[in-house]
Design a protein around this motif. Structure first.
Motif, PDB file in Angstrom:
ATOM      1  N   HIS A   1       0.837  -1.206   0.000  1.00 15.65           N
ATOM      2  CA  HIS A   1       0.000   0.000   0.000  1.00 15.65           C
ATOM      3  C   HIS A   1       0.877   1.263   0.000  1.00 15.65           C
ATOM      4  CE1 HIS A   1      -2.435  -3.243   1.813  1.00 15.65           C
ATOM      5  NE2 HIS A   1      -3.466  -2.670   1.231  1.00 15.65           N
ATOM      6  N   LEU A   2       1.853   1.292  -0.848  1.00 11.92           N
ATOM      7  CA  LEU A   2       2.793   2.414  -0.861  1.00 11.92           C
ATOM      8  C   LEU A   2       2.085   3.755  -1.021  1.00 11.92           C
ATOM      9  CD1 LEU A   2       5.722   0.980  -3.034  1.00 11.92           C
ATOM     10  CD2 LEU A   2       5.786   1.513  -0.596  1.00 11.92           C
TER      11      LEU A   2
ATOM     12  N   ASP B   1      -1.019   4.544  -0.320  1.00  4.76           N
ATOM     13  CA  ASP B   1      -1.985   4.858   0.734  1.00  4.76           C
ATOM     14  C   ASP B   1      -1.318   5.336   2.017  1.00  4.76           C
ATOM     15  OD1 ASP B   1      -3.982   4.010  -1.010  1.00  4.76           O
ATOM     16  OD2 ASP B   1      -3.866   1.939  -0.292  1.00  4.76           O
ATOM     17  N   VAL B   2      -0.122   4.821   2.299  1.00  8.82           N
ATOM     18  CA  VAL B   2       0.520   5.089   3.585  1.00  8.82           C
ATOM     19  C   VAL B   2       0.780   6.572   3.782  1.00  8.82           C
ATOM     20  CG1 VAL B   2       2.614   4.707   4.940  1.00  8.82           C
ATOM     21  CG2 VAL B   2       1.502   2.789   3.784  1.00  8.82           C
ATOM     22  N   SER B   3       1.098   7.279   2.695  1.00  8.99           N
ATOM     23  CA  SER B   3       1.456   8.692   2.807  1.00  8.99           C
ATOM     24  C   SER B   3       0.310   9.553   3.344  1.00  8.99           C
ATOM     25  CB  SER B   3       1.905   9.236   1.446  1.00  8.99           C
ATOM     26  OG  SER B   3       3.101   8.605   1.042  1.00  8.99           O
ATOM     27  N   SER B   4      -0.935   9.069   3.240  1.00 13.94           N
ATOM     28  CA  SER B   4      -2.084   9.846   3.729  1.00 13.94           C
ATOM     29  C   SER B   4      -2.579   9.361   5.086  1.00 13.94           C
ATOM     30  CB  SER B   4      -3.230   9.774   2.711  1.00 13.94           C
ATOM     31  OG  SER B   4      -3.672   8.435   2.543  1.00 13.94           O
ATOM     32  N   MET B   5      -1.895   8.407   5.681  1.00 13.34           N
ATOM     33  CA  MET B   5      -2.329   7.862   6.971  1.00 13.34           C
ATOM     34  C   MET B   5      -1.615   8.559   8.123  1.00 13.34           C
ATOM     35  SD  MET B   5      -2.320   3.733   6.383  1.00 13.34           S
ATOM     36  CE  MET B   5      -3.285   2.955   5.084  1.00 13.34           C
ATOM     37  N   ASN B   6      -2.224   8.509   9.314  1.00 11.63           N
ATOM     38  CA  ASN B   6      -1.482   8.868  10.517  1.00 11.63           C
ATOM     39  C   ASN B   6      -0.967   7.572  11.135  1.00 11.63           C
ATOM     40  OD1 ASN B   6      -3.532   7.703  12.204  1.00 11.63           O
ATOM     41  ND2 ASN B   6      -4.703   9.613  12.072  1.00 11.63           N
ATOM     42  N   ILE B   7      -0.177   7.722  12.185  1.00  8.89           N
ATOM     43  CA  ILE B   7       0.486   6.539  12.749  1.00  8.89           C
ATOM     44  C   ILE B   7      -0.522   5.546  13.330  1.00  8.89           C
ATOM     45  CG2 ILE B   7       0.880   7.631  14.997  1.00  8.89           C
ATOM     46  CD1 ILE B   7       3.591   6.122  15.044  1.00  8.89           C
ATOM     47  N   ALA B   8      -1.604   6.066  13.891  1.00 11.83           N
ATOM     48  CA  ALA B   8      -2.620   5.181  14.474  1.00 11.83           C
ATOM     49  C   ALA B   8      -3.315   4.371  13.380  1.00 11.83           C
ATOM     50  CB  ALA B   8      -3.635   5.990  15.277  1.00 11.83           C
ATOM     51  N   ASP B   9      -3.584   5.022  12.228  1.00 13.27           N
ATOM     52  CA  ASP B   9      -4.216   4.315  11.101  1.00 13.27           C
ATOM     53  C   ASP B   9      -3.345   3.153  10.648  1.00 13.27           C
ATOM     54  OD1 ASP B   9      -6.354   6.057  11.077  1.00 13.27           O
ATOM     55  OD2 ASP B   9      -5.442   7.402   9.591  1.00 13.27           O
ATOM     56  N   LEU B  10      -2.040   3.438  10.451  1.00 13.74           N
ATOM     57  CA  LEU B  10      -1.147   2.395   9.960  1.00 13.74           C
ATOM     58  C   LEU B  10      -1.034   1.260  10.972  1.00 13.74           C
ATOM     59  CD1 LEU B  10       0.779   1.311   7.839  1.00 13.74           C
ATOM     60  CD2 LEU B  10       2.614   2.685   8.873  1.00 13.74           C
ATOM     61  N   ALA B  11      -0.925   1.609  12.244  1.00 10.07           N
ATOM     62  CA  ALA B  11      -0.833   0.566  13.271  1.00 10.07           C
ATOM     63  C   ALA B  11      -2.088  -0.316  13.281  1.00 10.07           C
ATOM     64  CB  ALA B  11      -0.621   1.212  14.641  1.00 10.07           C
ATOM     65  N   ALA B  12      -3.241   0.319  13.100  1.00  8.80           N
ATOM     66  CA  ALA B  12      -4.496  -0.447  13.106  1.00  8.80           C
ATOM     67  C   ALA B  12      -4.568  -1.374  11.898  1.00  8.80           C
ATOM     68  CB  ALA B  12      -5.682   0.515  13.115  1.00  8.80           C
TER      69      ALA B  12
ATOM     70  N   LEU C   1       7.304  11.478   4.885  1.00  6.93           N
ATOM     71  CA  LEU C   1       7.870  12.467   3.983  1.00  6.93           C
ATOM     72  C   LEU C   1       8.808  11.814   2.977  1.00  6.93           C
ATOM     73  CD1 LEU C   1       8.437  15.386   3.069  1.00  6.93           C
ATOM     74  CD2 LEU C   1      10.223  15.480   4.827  1.00  6.93           C
ATOM     75  N   ARG C   2       9.706  10.972   3.501  1.00  2.00           N
ATOM     76  CA  ARG C   2      10.660  10.308   2.609  1.00  2.00           C
ATOM     77  C   ARG C   2       9.945   9.395   1.614  1.00  2.00           C
ATOM     78  NH1 ARG C   2      14.905  13.584   3.215  1.00  2.00           N
ATOM     79  NH2 ARG C   2      15.659  13.660   5.362  1.00  2.00           N
ATOM     80  N   LEU C   3       8.929   8.703   2.080  1.00  2.15           N
ATOM     81  CA  LEU C   3       8.181   7.812   1.197  1.00  2.15           C
ATOM     82  C   LEU C   3       7.485   8.613   0.100  1.00  2.15           C
ATOM     83  CD1 LEU C   3       7.188   4.991   0.472  1.00  2.15           C
ATOM     84  CD2 LEU C   3       5.278   5.330   2.076  1.00  2.15           C
ATOM     85  N   ALA C   4       6.871   9.738   0.469  1.00  2.00           N
ATOM     86  CA  ALA C   4       6.195  10.578  -0.524  1.00  2.00           C
ATOM     87  C   ALA C   4       7.192  11.117  -1.537  1.00  2.00           C
ATOM     88  CB  ALA C   4       5.465  11.725   0.176  1.00  2.00           C
ATOM     89  N   GLN C   5       8.366  11.536  -1.075  1.00  2.00           N
ATOM     90  CA  GLN C   5       9.398  12.029  -1.991  1.00  2.00           C
ATOM     91  C   GLN C   5       9.854  10.925  -2.924  1.00  2.00           C
ATOM     92  OE1 GLN C   5      12.237  13.462   0.882  1.00  2.00           O
ATOM     93  NE2 GLN C   5      11.481  15.574   0.764  1.00  2.00           N
ATOM     94  N   ASN C   6      10.088   9.734  -2.370  1.00  2.00           N
ATOM     95  CA  ASN C   6      10.507   8.606  -3.195  1.00  2.00           C
ATOM     96  C   ASN C   6       9.490   8.283  -4.273  1.00  2.00           C
ATOM     97  OD1 ASN C   6      12.299   6.464  -0.802  1.00  2.00           O
ATOM     98  ND2 ASN C   6      12.823   8.417  -1.722  1.00  2.00           N
ATOM     99  N   LEU C   7       8.218   8.250  -3.874  1.00  2.00           N
ATOM    100  CA  LEU C   7       7.173   7.912  -4.832  1.00  2.00           C
ATOM    101  C   LEU C   7       7.062   8.963  -5.927  1.00  2.00           C
ATOM    102  CD1 LEU C   7       4.386   6.541  -2.486  1.00  2.00           C
ATOM    103  CD2 LEU C   7       5.788   5.238  -4.095  1.00  2.00           C
ATOM    104  N   ALA C   8       7.266  10.232  -5.563  1.00  2.00           N
ATOM    105  CA  ALA C   8       7.141  11.306  -6.547  1.00  2.00           C
ATOM    106  C   ALA C   8       8.160  11.164  -7.663  1.00  2.00           C
ATOM    107  CB  ALA C   8       7.301  12.669  -5.860  1.00  2.00           C
TER     108      ALA C   8
END
Length: 311
Positions: free
Chosen positions: A50-51, A53-64, A90-97
């Protein structure tokens, strides 16, 4: 004595500019895949799937979604070289861009048509040069030519592979005309050299992006001391705005990731055009310099047969 922040608050730490190691989290994810603790591997498995999707999640969302605790997510982020979840996102979003075209490359239409590799390179070159011909402003080239004709000190600079190579060749072109010319691609040396320039000197900068901090900073420094600043770059960039004579071209880049960028050819054409214009503007001196160069080389290697006259 300052206490370390609790692990659960690490996701609030701001990302640090210029850090090494944490830049490419996609590579780090693949490197650690299969070597992580069980709970962290659950996070890795979810992130890989889910590369986007993760950039729009908060930490609680991802943990859940991963069915793990938030400290586990933080440990996972730290394993990949990030301070916390915020930096990881941030790094993931930059990488994906910048990585989408490399992760899922487009088909290769040129190859599908049966074009040879030479045809493919020439096609990109023709497209780029044709675009440049319609964008270039002759009066800007004339202003650059006049500045170059009247300078006693010419410094070329480019940061990065293509721009630094064009910069080196530009200095190679202009010293033959009798203009003291040097090139640098070292960002620190560039700042120092820029600070030594003054009115009557020229700083000539080449940048495909027009946004490199070292290049923009050098233009501002040299301009502040009265030097003429010329650049070849994209329009509406920080470098274009910082230079007194911006030569701007907005060039198409081929979507084939395996094809070398065509912009460096166009930049070299513009350098050659200015070198020829300057040579014609000081023809008698240029002719004598080229004659001396040829005579010295003939004395050195002993060959008198036909050789490129302009070199």
């Amino acid at each position: 004595m300052t206490e370390n922040p609790p692990e659960s608050s690490l996701e609030d730490l701001p990302p640090k500019k210029g850090r090494t190691g944490a830049g490419d989290v996609i590579s780090a994810l693949h490197h650690h895949d299969g070597k992580l603790a069980t709970q962290e591997q659950k996070v890795a498995d979810y992130v890989k799937a889910h590369l986007e999707d993760v950039s729009s999640m908060n930490i609680a969302d991802l943990a859940a979604h991963c069915e793990v605790s938030t400290p586990t997510v933080i440990r996972f982020c730290r394993t990949l070289g990030c301070d916390g979840f915020r930096e990881f996102k941030l790094r993931l979003a930059q990488n994906l861009a910048v990585s989408r075209q490399y992760l899922s490359p487009d088909p290769l239409p040129d190859a599908a048509r049966g074009d040879t590799v030479v045809d493919q390179i020439l096609g990109a070159l023709f497209a780029a040069t044709n675009t440049m011909r319609h964008q270039i402003e002759p009066e800007v080239l004339d202003r650059a030519k006049e500045a170059l004709l009247n300078t006693q000190h010419l410094l070329f600079a480019g940061i990065g592979g293509g721009s630094s190579n064009v910069s080196q060749e530009a200095a190679n072109r202009f010293f033959r005309l009798g203009i003291p010319s040097v090139s640098t691609s070292d960002s620190y040396i560039l700042q120092m050299r820029a600070a030594t320039l003054k009115a009557g000197d020229v700083l000539f900068l080449i940048s495909a992006s027009g946004e490199a901090d070292a290049i923009v900073g050098a233009a501002e420094i040299a301009g502040g001391y009265g030097a003429t600043t010329i650049c070849i770059t994209k329009p509406n960039t920080r470098l274009a705005n910082a230079c007194s004579i911006p030569i701007v071209v907005d060039l198409p880049e081929d979507r084939d990731i395996h094809k070398p960028t065509a912009s460096r050819y166009v930049h070299m054409i513009l350098v050659d055009a200015l070198a020829m214009a300057v040579a014609q503007g000081m023809a008698s001196e240029t002719t004598e310099n080229l004659r001396r160069i040829r005579a010295s080389l003939t004395a050195y290697h002993g060959r008198t047969g036909p050789q490129p006259l302009g070199d």
